[in-house]
Design a protein around this motif. Structure first.
Motif, mmCIF file in Angstrom:
data_model
loop_
_atom_site.group_PDB
_atom_site.id
_atom_site.type_symbol
_atom_site.label_atom_id
_atom_site.label_comp_id
_atom_site.label_asym_id
_atom_site.label_seq_id
_atom_site.Cartn_x
_atom_site.Cartn_y
_atom_site.Cartn_z
ATOM 1 N N GLN A 1 6.905 3.454 4.333
ATOM 2 C CA GLN A 1 6.494 2.210 4.992
ATOM 3 C C GLN A 1 5.356 1.551 4.213
ATOM 4 O O GLN A 1 5.349 0.332 4.012
ATOM 5 C CB GLN A 1 6.058 2.500 6.425
ATOM 6 N N MET A 2 4.408 2.353 3.763
ATOM 7 C CA MET A 2 3.287 1.811 2.998
ATOM 8 C C MET A 2 3.746 1.293 1.641
ATOM 9 O O MET A 2 3.288 0.237 1.180
ATOM 10 C CB MET A 2 2.201 2.871 2.823
ATOM 11 N N ILE A 3 4.634 2.011 0.984
ATOM 12 C CA ILE A 3 5.159 1.583 -0.316
ATOM 13 C C ILE A 3 5.861 0.228 -0.184
ATOM 14 O O ILE A 3 5.668 -0.673 -1.004
ATOM 15 C CB ILE A 3 6.120 2.643 -0.886
ATOM 16 N N THR A 4 6.666 0.075 0.857
ATOM 17 C CA THR A 4 7.361 -1.197 1.093
ATOM 18 C C THR A 4 6.370 -2.328 1.303
ATOM 19 O O THR A 4 6.525 -3.436 0.770
ATOM 20 C CB THR A 4 8.277 -1.082 2.328
ATOM 21 N N LEU A 5 5.323 -2.057 2.061
ATOM 22 C CA LEU A 5 4.291 -3.063 2.334
ATOM 23 C C LEU A 5 3.576 -3.465 1.045
ATOM 24 O O LEU A 5 3.396 -4.649 0.763
ATOM 25 C CB LEU A 5 3.309 -2.505 3.362
ATOM 26 N N LEU A 6 3.173 -2.471 0.242
ATOM 27 C CA LEU A 6 2.449 -2.756 -1.000
ATOM 28 C C LEU A 6 3.344 -3.454 -2.017
ATOM 29 O O LEU A 6 2.874 -4.333 -2.754
ATOM 30 C CB LEU A 6 1.874 -1.466 -1.577
ATOM 31 N N ASP A 7 4.623 -3.083 -2.079
ATOM 32 C CA ASP A 7 5.561 -3.759 -2.974
ATOM 33 C C ASP A 7 5.652 -5.247 -2.625
ATOM 34 O O ASP A 7 5.686 -6.111 -3.512
ATOM 35 C CB ASP A 7 6.948 -3.127 -2.877
ATOM 36 N N SER A 8 5.684 -5.540 -1.331
ATOM 37 C CA SER A 8 5.759 -6.928 -0.885
ATOM 38 C C SER A 8 4.510 -7.706 -1.289
ATOM 39 O O SER A 8 4.593 -8.858 -1.730
ATOM 40 C CB SER A 8 5.929 -6.976 0.641
ATOM 41 N N LEU A 9 3.348 -7.074 -1.162
ATOM 42 C CA LEU A 9 2.106 -7.737 -1.549
ATOM 43 C C LEU A 9 2.066 -8.005 -3.054
ATOM 44 O O LEU A 9 1.623 -9.069 -3.499
ATOM 45 C CB LEU A 9 0.904 -6.892 -1.136
#
Length: 231
Positions: free
Chosen positions: A64-72
Motif C-alpha cells: 500500500q505504501m509503495i503504491t502511494l509513493l509511486d503515485s507521488l
C-alpha cells in the motif's frame, strides 16, 4: 496608435524571450510535499496487523505504501510528510511511546516491522525527501480512549493530561502545552527519531482548534504564565 501599441507589445515579448533564464525569478529549490496521514488510517495503512510478524499483513501494508509513493513520484512530488506520531503513539520503534493502534489491532503490540525505516528507504529510492510528522499534544480523540492500554499518560503522568471539549460536545485529551515536562518529552522524542532514522526533516503540527481550546483553558489557570511558556 494601434500600430504603436502592437509594436510595443512585440518589443516587450522579444525582450522577455531574450532575457537569460538566470536573470528571471526562478526559485533555486521548491518543496512539493504530500501529507500522509496515519491517524484513523486516513491515508495509510488500509489494514491492521493482528499478530507480531504476520508476513501477509505486513506485506499488504508495505505494498500500500509503495503504491502511494509511486503515485507521488509520477505526479512530480519531491517530499513526503509521514505522520509518525498522531496520538502519543508511534509508527516507528520508540523507547517513549507505544506502537500505534492505527498500525496494529491493539495499541502497543509489536508489528514485527518498522514503517518509518521502510518509508525512508522507499522515499529515497524515488528521490523523495521523507519528513517525520508529529502531532505534539494530541493524546486521545475521545477522553478515556487509552484507559488500560500501554502509553496511558493518565496513569504514568496524570498531571500532563488535560481535557478539552469542542463545539460538538466531544471531550478529547491533550498533553498540557504549558508544562516544561511535556515540552521536554516532545523534544526527547524528536531527538530519538533524528538520531535513529535517516529522515530529511521534522514537521511538528497539531490540531489548531484543539490547541486553541487548550490555550484558552490554560490562560484561566495561569499554567503558561507560571512556567513562562509562549505558543
Amino acid at each position: 496608435m494601434k500600430k504603436i501599441y502592437t509594436m510595443v507589445s512585440l518589443l516587450a515579448l522579444l525582450l522577455l524571450a531574450a532575457t537569460p533564464a538566470s536573470a528571471q525569478s526562478v526559485p533555486d529549490r521548491e518543496m512539493r510535499s504530500a501529507w500522509v496521514a496515519t491517524v484513523s488510517r486516513l491515508d495509510w495503512p488500509q489494514n491492521l496487523i493482528s499478530s507480531t510478524g504476520n508476513t501477509s499483513q505486513i506485506e499488504k501494508q508495505k505494498q500500500q505504501m509503495i503504491t502511494l509513493l509511486d503515485s507521488l513520484e509520477i505526479n512530480n512530488f519531491n517530499a513526503v510528510n509521514f505522520q509518525v506520531r498522531s496520538r502519543c503513539d508511534a509508527m516507528y520503534r520508540s523507547s517513549f511511546e507505544p506502537w500505534s493502534s492505527d498500525l496494529v489491532d491493539t495499541r502497543g503490540k509489536d508489528p514485527g516491522w518498522d514503517p518509518l525505516e521502510f518509508v525512508v528507504q522507499e522515499c529515497h529510492k524515488r528521490g523523495l525527501e521523507c519528513h517525520a510528522w508529529l502531532n505534539p499534544y494530541r493524546f486521545e480523540s475521545v477522553k478515556g480512549q487509552w484507559t488500560g492500554l500501554p502509553g496511558d499518560y493518565r496513569d504514568t503522568n496524570p498531571d500532563w493530561v488535560m481535557d478539552v471539549t469542542n463545539s460538538s460536545g466531544t471531550t478529547a485529551s491533550i498533553l498540557n502545552p504549558g508544562l516544561p515536562e511535556v515540552t521536554q518529552r516532545i523534544c526527547d522524542i524528536i531527538d530519538e527519531i533524528v538520531t535513529n532514522y535517516d529522515i530529511d526533516g521534522v514537521v511538528v503540527y497539531n490540531n489548531t482548534l484543539t490547541l486553541r481550546l487548550a490555550i484558552a483553558a490554560l490562560a484561566d489557570n495561569k499554567t503558561m504564565t507560571i512556567h513562562d511558556v509562549t505558543i
